[in-house]
Design a protein around this motif. Structure first.
Motif, PDB file in Angstrom:
ATOM      1  N   SER A  81      37.917  65.690 -44.013  1.00  0.00           N
ATOM      2  CA  SER A  81      37.534  64.489 -43.269  1.00  0.00           C
ATOM      3  C   SER A  81      37.866  64.579 -41.781  1.00  0.00           C
ATOM      4  O   SER A  81      37.231  63.928 -40.968  1.00  0.00           O
ATOM      5  CB  SER A  81      38.197  63.260 -43.884  1.00  0.00           C
ATOM      6  OG  SER A  81      39.591  63.406 -43.867  1.00  0.00           O
ATOM      7  N   HIS A  82      38.850  65.398 -41.415  1.00  0.00           N
ATOM      8  CA  HIS A  82      39.214  65.476 -39.995  1.00  0.00           C
ATOM      9  C   HIS A  82      38.381  66.467 -39.182  1.00  0.00           C
ATOM     10  O   HIS A  82      38.728  66.809 -38.050  1.00  0.00           O
ATOM     11  CB  HIS A  82      40.717  65.736 -39.842  1.00  0.00           C
ATOM     12  CG  HIS A  82      41.517  64.564 -40.312  1.00  0.00           C
ATOM     13  ND1 HIS A  82      42.172  64.560 -41.517  1.00  0.00           N
ATOM     14  CD2 HIS A  82      41.696  63.339 -39.773  1.00  0.00           C
ATOM     15  CE1 HIS A  82      42.736  63.370 -41.696  1.00  0.00           C
ATOM     16  NE2 HIS A  82      42.459  62.618 -40.661  1.00  0.00           N
ATOM     17  N   VAL A  88      40.716  49.646 -39.944  1.00  0.00           N
ATOM     18  CA  VAL A  88      40.477  50.933 -40.593  1.00  0.00           C
ATOM     19  C   VAL A  88      39.023  51.122 -41.041  1.00  0.00           C
ATOM     20  O   VAL A  88      38.648  52.210 -41.462  1.00  0.00           O
ATOM     21  CB  VAL A  88      41.433  51.197 -41.781  1.00  0.00           C
ATOM     22  CG1 VAL A  88      42.852  51.425 -41.292  1.00  0.00           C
ATOM     23  CG2 VAL A  88      41.388  50.064 -42.790  1.00  0.00           C
ATOM     24  N   VAL A  94      38.348  59.014 -37.777  1.00  0.00           N
ATOM     25  CA  VAL A  94      38.003  58.793 -39.189  1.00  0.00           C
ATOM     26  C   VAL A  94      38.940  57.753 -39.805  1.00  0.00           C
ATOM     27  O   VAL A  94      38.574  57.070 -40.763  1.00  0.00           O
ATOM     28  CB  VAL A  94      38.011  60.122 -39.993  1.00  0.00           C
ATOM     29  CG1 VAL A  94      39.401  60.715 -40.098  1.00  0.00           C
ATOM     30  CG2 VAL A  94      37.434  59.924 -41.394  1.00  0.00           C
ATOM     31  N   GLU A  95      40.100  57.576 -39.233  1.00  0.00           N
ATOM     32  CA  GLU A  95      41.019  56.541 -39.730  1.00  0.00           C
ATOM     33  C   GLU A  95      40.492  55.142 -39.397  1.00  0.00           C
ATOM     34  O   GLU A  95      41.031  54.144 -39.891  1.00  0.00           O
ATOM     35  CB  GLU A  95      42.427  56.753 -39.166  1.00  0.00           C
ATOM     36  CG  GLU A  95      43.353  57.519 -40.079  1.00  0.00           C
ATOM     37  CD  GLU A  95      42.854  58.898 -40.477  1.00  0.00           C
ATOM     38  OE1 GLU A  95      42.494  59.063 -41.644  1.00  0.00           O
ATOM     39  OE2 GLU A  95      42.815  59.813 -39.634  1.00  0.00           O
ATOM     40  N   ARG A 153      47.911  60.104 -41.491  1.00  0.00           N
ATOM     41  CA  ARG A 153      47.742  59.146 -42.591  1.00  0.00           C
ATOM     42  C   ARG A 153      49.077  58.737 -43.186  1.00  0.00           C
ATOM     43  O   ARG A 153      49.970  59.580 -43.334  1.00  0.00           O
ATOM     44  CB  ARG A 153      46.871  59.745 -43.699  1.00  0.00           C
ATOM     45  CG  ARG A 153      45.452  59.847 -43.251  1.00  0.00           C
ATOM     46  CD  ARG A 153      44.491  60.178 -44.366  1.00  0.00           C
ATOM     47  NE  ARG A 153      43.162  60.125 -43.796  1.00  0.00           N
ATOM     48  CZ  ARG A 153      42.206  61.023 -44.016  1.00  0.00           C
ATOM     49  NH1 ARG A 153      42.428  62.033 -44.828  1.00  0.00           N
ATOM     50  NH2 ARG A 153      41.049  60.887 -43.438  1.00  0.00           N
ATOM     51  N   PHE A 198      49.097  56.577 -46.126  1.00  0.00           N
ATOM     52  CA  PHE A 198      48.715  55.888 -47.357  1.00  0.00           C
ATOM     53  C   PHE A 198      49.870  55.940 -48.368  1.00  0.00           C
ATOM     54  O   PHE A 198      50.762  56.781 -48.253  1.00  0.00           O
ATOM     55  CB  PHE A 198      47.498  56.575 -47.989  1.00  0.00           C
ATOM     56  CG  PHE A 198      46.268  56.588 -47.116  1.00  0.00           C
ATOM     57  CD1 PHE A 198      45.970  55.525 -46.277  1.00  0.00           C
ATOM     58  CD2 PHE A 198      45.391  57.662 -47.163  1.00  0.00           C
ATOM     59  CE1 PHE A 198      44.823  55.535 -45.495  1.00  0.00           C
ATOM     60  CE2 PHE A 198      44.241  57.685 -46.388  1.00  0.00           C
ATOM     61  CZ  PHE A 198      43.957  56.622 -45.547  1.00  0.00           C
ATOM     62  N   VAL A 199      49.777  55.100 -49.391  1.00  0.00           N
ATOM     63  CA  VAL A 199      50.787  55.098 -50.458  1.00  0.00           C
ATOM     64  C   VAL A 199      50.930  56.511 -51.030  1.00  0.00           C
ATOM     65  O   VAL A 199      49.950  57.120 -51.447  1.00  0.00           O
ATOM     66  CB  VAL A 199      50.366  54.145 -51.608  1.00  0.00           C
ATOM     67  CG1 VAL A 199      51.371  54.223 -52.765  1.00  0.00           C
ATOM     68  CG2 VAL A 199      50.229  52.726 -51.103  1.00  0.00           C
ATOM     69  N   GLY A 200      52.135  57.046 -51.014  1.00  0.00           N
ATOM     70  CA  GLY A 200      52.394  58.342 -51.638  1.00  0.00           C
ATOM     71  C   GLY A 200      51.793  59.539 -50.921  1.00  0.00           C
ATOM     72  O   GLY A 200      51.815  60.650 -51.439  1.00  0.00           O
ATOM     73  N   ARG A 201      51.272  59.354 -49.729  1.00  0.00           N
ATOM     74  CA  ARG A 201      50.608  60.451 -49.017  1.00  0.00           C
ATOM     75  C   ARG A 201      51.546  61.658 -48.850  1.00  0.00           C
ATOM     76  O   ARG A 201      51.142  62.803 -48.910  1.00  0.00           O
ATOM     77  CB  ARG A 201      50.131  59.953 -47.642  1.00  0.00           C
ATOM     78  CG  ARG A 201      49.656  61.033 -46.671  1.00  0.00           C
ATOM     79  CD  ARG A 201      48.262  61.503 -46.975  1.00  0.00           C
ATOM     80  NE  ARG A 201      47.828  62.482 -45.975  1.00  0.00           N
ATOM     81  CZ  ARG A 201      46.642  63.079 -45.987  1.00  0.00           C
ATOM     82  NH1 ARG A 201      45.768  62.824 -46.920  1.00  0.00           N
ATOM     83  NH2 ARG A 201      46.321  63.947 -45.060  1.00  0.00           N
ATOM     84  N   HIS A 249      40.123  48.855 -48.972  1.00  0.00           N
ATOM     85  CA  HIS A 249      40.669  50.093 -48.398  1.00  0.00           C
ATOM     86  C   HIS A 249      41.370  50.980 -49.427  1.00  0.00           C
ATOM     87  O   HIS A 249      42.456  51.492 -49.181  1.00  0.00           O
ATOM     88  CB  HIS A 249      41.634  49.782 -47.244  1.00  0.00           C
ATOM     89  CG  HIS A 249      41.087  48.812 -46.245  1.00  0.00           C
ATOM     90  ND1 HIS A 249      39.925  49.049 -45.549  1.00  0.00           N
ATOM     91  CD2 HIS A 249      41.517  47.590 -45.856  1.00  0.00           C
ATOM     92  CE1 HIS A 249      39.675  48.011 -44.748  1.00  0.00           C
ATOM     93  NE2 HIS A 249      40.614  47.116 -44.920  1.00  0.00           N
ATOM     94  N   ASP A 274      42.101  54.214 -50.807  1.00  0.00           N
ATOM     95  CA  ASP A 274      41.902  55.548 -50.217  1.00  0.00           C
ATOM     96  C   ASP A 274      41.863  56.620 -51.296  1.00  0.00           C
ATOM     97  O   ASP A 274      42.302  56.396 -52.429  1.00  0.00           O
ATOM     98  CB  ASP A 274      42.990  55.831 -49.178  1.00  0.00           C
ATOM     99  CG  ASP A 274      44.378  55.749 -49.787  1.00  0.00           C
ATOM    100  OD1 ASP A 274      44.781  56.720 -50.456  1.00  0.00           O
ATOM    101  OD2 ASP A 274      45.049  54.713 -49.617  1.00  0.00           O
ATOM    102  N   ASP A 296      43.588  59.288 -51.511  1.00  0.00           N
ATOM    103  CA  ASP A 296      44.911  59.728 -51.954  1.00  0.00           C
ATOM    104  C   ASP A 296      45.367  58.914 -53.171  1.00  0.00           C
ATOM    105  O   ASP A 296      46.080  59.423 -54.036  1.00  0.00           O
ATOM    106  CB  ASP A 296      45.964  59.588 -50.834  1.00  0.00           C
ATOM    107  CG  ASP A 296      45.940  60.767 -49.874  1.00  0.00           C
ATOM    108  OD1 ASP A 296      45.153  60.718 -48.914  1.00  0.00           O
ATOM    109  OD2 ASP A 296      46.690  61.739 -50.082  1.00  0.00           O
ATOM    110  N   GLN A 297      44.956  57.636 -53.207  1.00  0.00           N
ATOM    111  CA  GLN A 297      45.294  56.816 -54.377  1.00  0.00           C
ATOM    112  C   GLN A 297      44.437  57.224 -55.565  1.00  0.00           C
ATOM    113  O   GLN A 297      44.909  57.266 -56.691  1.00  0.00           O
ATOM    114  CB  GLN A 297      45.030  55.336 -54.092  1.00  0.00           C
ATOM    115  CG  GLN A 297      45.982  54.719 -53.112  1.00  0.00           C
ATOM    116  CD  GLN A 297      45.739  53.208 -52.993  1.00  0.00           C
ATOM    117  OE1 GLN A 297      45.626  52.496 -53.973  1.00  0.00           O
ATOM    118  NE2 GLN A 297      45.648  52.734 -51.762  1.00  0.00           N
ATOM    119  N   CYS A 346      38.160  55.443 -48.643  1.00  0.00           N
ATOM    120  CA  CYS A 346      38.461  55.913 -47.287  1.00  0.00           C
ATOM    121  C   CYS A 346      39.484  57.046 -47.342  1.00  0.00           C
ATOM    122  O   CYS A 346      40.099  57.292 -48.370  1.00  0.00           O
ATOM    123  CB  CYS A 346      38.972  54.765 -46.416  1.00  0.00           C
ATOM    124  SG  CYS A 346      40.461  53.975 -47.034  1.00  0.00           S
ATOM    125  N   GLY A 347      39.633  57.721 -46.212  1.00  0.00           N
ATOM    126  CA  GLY A 347      40.597  58.816 -46.141  1.00  0.00           C
ATOM    127  C   GLY A 347      39.929  60.159 -46.326  1.00  0.00           C
ATOM    128  O   GLY A 347      38.850  60.414 -45.791  1.00  0.00           O
TER     129      GLY A 347
END
Ligand code: SF4
Lengths: 420, 164
Positions: A125-126, A189, A220-221, A383, A385-388, B14, B16, B18-19, B64-65
Motif C-alpha cells: 500500500s505504501h 483516515v 494512503v493513511e 500505522r 492499528f490495533v496489534g500492528r 475503518h 483495517d 491488520d485486523q 483500509c491499511g
C-alpha cells in the motif's frame, strides 16, 4: 468532442500511459513502467502468474524481500525462497537479496526505478511513496501484480485531485512527518479516499526529498490513491545520476480542476503525534504525556539518512532512559552504510540503542521489536492499528524522528527542545 | 448474478486489514487456511462461528491499511459471501473483486445475526428480520464486466486467448 479544460498531474500521467484523453472519473487501461512485489505479497502473485503459463515481462518486474527477512522463522524462510526461485526461473535481474537491498520503497527510490511522469504499481500500500518524485504510483493487490507481470498494464480509475498548497519552511526539527500527520488529522483516515493529493507551492522547494517521501508515503493513511509533489530543481538533482532510463517531466495545467484545496504554512507547524489506534488520531506532541517502553526509528516512512541524522543529533552524548529500549533500523543498506560512515551508528550505540540492518522489522509486528501485552512504543512508522506492532493490547504512537529520539531520552513522549 | 442470502456480522468504521488478517499470519504456508485466522486478534469468535454464506456489514472505509490480498481471501476462505460497507478502501475493493468476494457499497440497518438477501441484479438488500429493503448503486460498466467475467485473471486469460 475535445475537452478543453486543463489536467492535473494524475490526469496527465494516466492519459499519456493509456494513450487516451483521460479525466477524473474515466477508467483507463494504462502501461506501467514497473511493478514491485515484496516477500509477503509476492507468493500469491507468483502462483497466479504461473497459472497463466506465459513469459514474464522481466525487465519491468522488481522483487524486494523486506518484510520478514532476514528470515524470522521457517515459514518466512520458505516464503523468501519462493521469491528467489521465481527470480531465477524468470531471470529477473531486479531482485534485491538481503544485504543488498532494504525496505522495498526505499530501494525503489535509491535504485532509480522512480522518476517524474512514470506510472509504477506495487503490491504494497505504501507504493504511493514515489509520488514524492512526481510519479504516479499506487498500491495494488497480488493478483493485479501477476496480471502486470504478464501484460505490463492495468486498469485505473482516474482519481479526482485535492490540491495541497504549501508555503513557508519547517522550523527546527519539525519535518514532513508532522505535516502529513496534521493533514491526516484534519481530513481524516478516509478524507482522501480514491483521490490524489497534489502538493505544490513555494513550500515544496524548501522541503528535502526525504521529507517529501515521508509525506507521500503516508497519504494512503488518509485513503488516498496517490500523493504527488510537483517536480522542481531539487527533484531533478535527486533523480540525476540514479535514474534508470529516460523520463519525461510533467506538470499540471493552470486550468486543472481540483475537487478541493488545502493550504499549509510549514513554518507554523509543530511536532505532532498520532495516538492509538488510528493515524488520524492526531494531537500536538506537547499535549501528549505518556510513558513509553520502546522507541522505534526506521521504516519506509522515516528510516532515511536524514531521519537518522536528526535522531543522532538529539541523542549524541546522552543516554537513553533506563526503562526504554530504542531500536534503530536503517531503511536500506545504502542508508546503513552512510550512517556507518558518518559515525551515526556509533552515536546510537553509545546512547544505548540497538541497531539492526535494514528490514521492515517491528513496523508491521513482524520481528525485531514486537511489543508485548500493554507495552507502548513511540515509532517513526506509519500505522498504529490495533496489534500492528504485536500484542493486541500494545500501543503505537506515531511521530517524527525528533520526537522518537527525544522520547527515548525522557522515557515518555517528549518534544526535542526539552531534551537538548 | 445469483442472489446471496446470509447472516449479518456487524463491524464499525475503518476496519483495517491488520485486523482482518494480522501480519504474522502472512506466510505462504497459511495461504489456504487464512480463514482460520480471520479477525483472530480482535474478534476470535468470528472465525469459530462464521458460517458459509455469512455477510460482513460494516461502516466507512472497510479494508483500509495494507494492500494484503490475504484480507479478502481470508474472509472468503472463512465462508463470507459478501461485504456490505458504507465505503471501502480502494485496494481492498479491487482485491475483493479479483478473489471473488463481492464488495457492496451501501448503508444498511442490520443487527448481528439478521438474515439478509442481496439481489445484485436489482441492486437491493433486504433485511428479512425487519422487512426493510435498501437500494445500492449499480457498479460502473467496467467494474460490472470485471465481476461478471470472474475477476482480473479471468480477463487476462481471455485477452491472451484473443491475441494469439
Ligand atoms: S517499513 Fe512498514 S510500512 Fe514500510 S513497507 Fe515495510 S512494513 Fe510496510
Amino acid at each position: 468532442m475535445t475537452k478543453c479544460k486543463g489536467k492535473t498531474i494524475s490526469e496527465k500521467i494516466l492519459s499519456a500511459k493509456s494513450s487516451t484523453d483521460a479525466y477524473a472519473g474515466d477508467v483507463v487501461e494504462a502501461d506501467i513502467d514497473y511493478v514491485m512485489v515484496n516477500d509477503i505479497t509476492g507468493p500469491i502473485a507468483f502462483r497466479e502468474f504461473e497459472a497463466l503459463s506465459c513469459d514474464a515481462l522481466r525487465e519491468r518486474i522488481v522483487l524486494i524481500p523486506d518484510h520478514f527477512v532476514p528470515n524470522k522463522d521457517v515459514p518466512s524462510a520458505e516464503q523468501a525462497r519462493e521469491m528467489r526461485t521465481f527470480a531465477r526461473k524468470h531471470r529477473i535481474e531486479n531482485y534485491y537479496e538481503v544485504g543488498r537491498g532494504g525496505v522495498c520503497h526505499q530501494v525503489m527510490i535509491e535504485e532509480g526505478f522512480v522518476a517524474p511522469g512514470r506510472l509504477i504499481v506495487g503490491a504494497d500500500s505504501h507504493t504511493c511513496t514515489y509520488g514524492a518524485l512526481c510519479a504516479f504510483s499506487t498500491g495494488i493487490g497480488s493478483t493485479e501484480a501477476a496480471a502486470c507481470f504478464a501484460e505490463g498494464r492495468l486498469w485505473f480509475k482516474v482519481p479526482e485531485t485535492m490540491s495541497v498548497s504549501l508555503i513557508g519552511r519547517f522550523k527546527g526539527y519539525v519535518s514532513g512527518k508532522d505535516l502529513i500527520l496534521r493533514i491526516i488529522g484534519e481530513i481524516g483516515v478516509d478524507g482522501g479516499n480514491y483521490k490524489t493529493l497534489e502538493f505544490s507551492g513555494g513550500g515544496v522547494e524548501s522541503m528535502t526529498i526525504s521529507d517529501r517521501l515521508t509525506v507521500s508515503n503516508m497519504v494512503v493513511e488518509a485513503g488516498a490513491k496517490a500523493g504527488i509533489f510537483l517536480a522542481d530543481k531539487v527533484t531533478e538533482e535527486f533523480v540525476k545520476g540514479i535514474v534508470k532510463g529516460t523520463y519525461s517531466k510533467v506538470s499540471p495545467d493552470k486550468e486543472a480542476h481540483y475537487s478541493s484545496e488545502l493550504e499549509y504554512d510549514l513554518s507554523s507547524l509543530e511536532f505532532m503525534v498520532a495516538l492509538p489506534n488510528s493515524p488520524g488520531n492526531v494531537k500536538p506532541a506537547k499535549e501528549v504525556d505518556v510513558l513509553i517502553d520502546q522507541a522505534f526509528l526506521g521504516s519506509c516512512t522515516n528510516g532515511r539518512i536524514e531521519d537518522l541524522r536528526t535522531a543522532a543529533s538529539i541523542l549524541r552524548g546522552k543516554r537513553i532512559h533506563s526503562s526504554v529500549r530504542m531500536i534503530v533500523v536503517p531503511a536500506s543498506m545504502k542508508v546503513y552504510r552512510q550512517a556507518l560512515n558518518e559515525g551515526l551508528l556509533g552515536v546510537f550505540i553509545e546512547s544505548g540503542a540497538y541497531v539492526s540492518g535494514p528490514t521492515c522489522a517491528a513496523c508491521l509486528g513482524g520481528h525485531m521489536g514486537v511489543l508485548g501485552d500493554g507495552e507502548r512504543c513511540v515509532s517513526s512508522t506509519n500505522r498504529n492499528f490495533v496489534g500492528r506492532m504485536g500484542h493486541k493490547n500494545s500501543e503505537v504512537y506515531l511521530a517524527g524522528p525528533a520526537v522518537v529520539a527525544a522520547s527515548a531520552l525522557k522515557g515518555r513522549i517528549a518534544v526535542p527542545d526539552e531534551s537538548i | 448474478m445469483d442472489n446471496v442470502r446470509g447472516r449479518a456480522w456487524r463491524f464499525g468504521d475503518h476496519i483495517d486489514t491488520d485486523q482482518i488478517i494480522p501480519a504474522e499470519r502472512l506466510t505462504s504456508d497459511n495461504m489456504d487456511k487464512l480463514g482460520l485466522f480471520v479477525f483472530g486478534k480482535v474478534n476470535p469468535d468470528f472465525a469459530k462461528n462464521v458460517e458459509a454464506g455469512d455477510i460482513v456489514v460494516a461502516g466507512r472505509n472497510f479494508g483500509c491499511g495494507s494492500s494484503r490480498e490475504q484480507a479478502p481471501r481470508a474472509l472468503k476462505q472463512a465462508g463470507v459471501s459478501c461485504v456490505i460497507a458504507e465505503s471501502f478502501a480502494r485496494i481492498f475493493f479491487r482485491n475483493s473483486i479479483n478473489v471473488g468476494l463481492l464488495p457492496i457499497e451501501c448503508r444498511i440497518e442490520a443487527r448481528d445475526g439478521d438474515l439478509l438477501v442481496i439481489c445484485p441484479d436489482e441492486g437491493t438488500i433486504t433485511n428479512e428480520n425487519t422487512g426493510k429493503t435498501f437500494a445500492f448503486k449499480q457498479y460502473p460498466p467496467f467494474i460490472k464486466d470485471l465481476i461478471e467475467s470472474g475477476g482480473l485473471m479471468a480477463r487476462v486469460r481471455e485477452n491472451r486467448r484473443c491475441s494469439r
